[in-house]
Design an enzyme around this catalytic site. Sequence first.
Site, short mmCIF file in Angstrom:
data_model
loop_
_atom_site.label_atom_id
_atom_site.label_comp_id
_atom_site.label_asym_id
_atom_site.label_seq_id
_atom_site.Cartn_x
_atom_site.Cartn_y
_atom_site.Cartn_z
CE1 TYR A 136 7.66 46.01 -30.08
CE2 TYR A 136 7.23 46.78 -32.12
CZ TYR A 136 6.91 46.44 -30.92
OH TYR A 136 5.51 45.96 -30.78
CE LYS A 186 -1.27 53.67 -18.58
NZ LYS A 186 -2.75 53.66 -18.38
CG ASP A 218 -5.56 52.97 -20.40
OD1 ASP A 218 -5.19 54.03 -20.82
OD2 ASP A 218 -5.45 52.79 -19.00
CG ASP A 242 3.08 45.88 -33.32
OD1 ASP A 242 2.24 45.52 -34.19
OD2 ASP A 242 4.07 45.01 -33.03
CG ASP A 246 -1.68 43.80 -35.12
OD1 ASP A 246 -1.85 44.23 -36.26
OD2 ASP A 246 -1.00 42.74 -34.74
#
Length: 347
Positions: A136, A186, A218, A242, A246
């Site tokens: 970001y 990751k 994942d 993020d 959610d």
Amino acid sequence: MLVALLPGDGIGPEVIDQTRRVLDALGPLGLTYEEAFVGGAAYKAKGHPLPSETLELAKRADAILFGAVGDPDCDSLERSLRPEQAILGLRKELALFSNLRPAKMFPQLADASALRPEVAGAIDLMIVRELNGDVYFGEKGMRKTADGLREGYDIMSYNEAEVSRIAHSAFRTAQARRGKLCSVDKANVLETSQLWRDVVIEVSKDYPDVALSHMYVDNAAMQLVRNPGQFDVIVTGNLFGDILSDQASMCVGSIGLLASASLDANGKGLYEPIHGSAPDIAGQGKANPLATILSAAMMLRYSLGLPDAADRIEAAVAKALANGARSGDIGGSMSTREMGDAVLAVL
């Protein structure tokens, strides 16, 4: 104590209005309020999503209560002028690096979750998301490849100081809860994640009372729907946080229920629901204000030193739900104001 009210776009003003009613109903808390434009509303009024006067107010306030940003009318603007740049700018200018996103299942809403009730009922976790780095804020742009193809790029990066800072925040959060921290990365394919994991392990030596584990993102996404009760505190980077937060919102029934706090190193914070501006229902009185009301409770607890008032709000929300208060997103038909009324009736 000064609270900056930044309603923003879409349903932002509606949910902020109900939250202000709840705060006022608590009695004298020594709070004063100032309101300013932000997001698409600020662009239309002032020519920029984060005007200088809004940023100045945010800097001198003791806490910021934020609604939502996002306006389809602004989608064609250059990226630096789009509404979403306001929240990114506030995070950067105020050094709000630690995002706390709690997800806890209200027993009364087990049927609203996409998960089986016995699985959803075990959810009680906190996601600690780093806010000032990752893709970001990394270098980004559009370019042409050697054979003339358009190519977009966004650079993901963290330095060890940034990782150490959020790791300390997460370990302290775990100490105040059940003493379990899962670091999500990751590291099997990303060098950024390998550094993340290495630094988190180094910081863990300062917190021998916290049990540290690691999980690839994942697998974490899968485990959030398979066995969410295993998690106490999750710490992760900006992008992964993020997405996972959610996902957690739907595990507990609705994104309209989840609050968040974005904190600096000294405890000053910006408090906002994790939902967006929802322009499709803006102005229709359909928005669920509970996430914003619960964000105000976090504000009272983390930045303003009023934990008893925070407890009262959280208890009132739980009791209102137990009494059957339901907006459209959780299987009911109550309006935004009626949901606010239900909380006020308990208070």
